[in-house]
Design a protein around this motif. Structure first.
Motif: not given
Length: 142
Positions: A42-59
């Motif tokens: 979880r410690i690895i996955m949860y931050p990735m959900a946030v940063i990948l969400g931001i990266a997807a929005v910002k492309k």
């Protein structure tokens, strides 16, 4: 921006988000208490959900190197955890890892799908997406 890059970012984000929401469902709705190795995943996955969400929005495909490393660590952690559950030698010699044993299986769908297996699958999807993102951005620079 290349449509392939957008799709890869969305794929990686979807995998991380589904894994995060799935783990929250198991712990908060089904009341399955996570073991120590589940917490590490979880410690690895949860931050990735946030940063990948931001990266997807910002492309922003430059995130791929970070998600590649994090998902690689996640793969190793999940693979070890899954092995503790399914490999007899490791199961029988597994050290106690806290209040909830890491060898415990809250779910065992089709005889092989456990929670660490689900996490492993998500980490692999993110890892492959990250490799393809790096490859595609390098090709686009040429």
């Amino acid at each position: 921006m290349d449509k392939k890059i957008e799709n890869l970012l969305l794929t990686a984000f979807a995998a991380a988000l589904i894994a995060m929401l799935g783990s929250l469902y198991f712990s908060e709705v089904k009341q399955y208490e996570p073991c120590v190795l589940c917490w590490y995943q979880r410690i690895i996955m949860y931050p990735m959900a946030v940063i990948l969400g931001i990266a997807a929005v910002k492309k922003d495909a430059s995130i791929a190197i970070y998600t590649l490393v994090l998902s690689g660590i996640g793969i190793l952690t999940s693979l070890y955890h899954y092995s503790l559950q399914k490999v007899d030698f490791l199961y029988n010699t597994a050290p106690s890892c806290g209040r909830v044993p890491c060898t415990g299986e809250y779910i065992n769908w089709l005889g092989f799908i456990t929670i660490p297996f689900l996490a492993l699958t998500a980490f692999i999807v993110i890892f492959i997406s990250s490799i393809l993102l790096l490859k595609t951005t390098r090709e686009n620079k040429k």
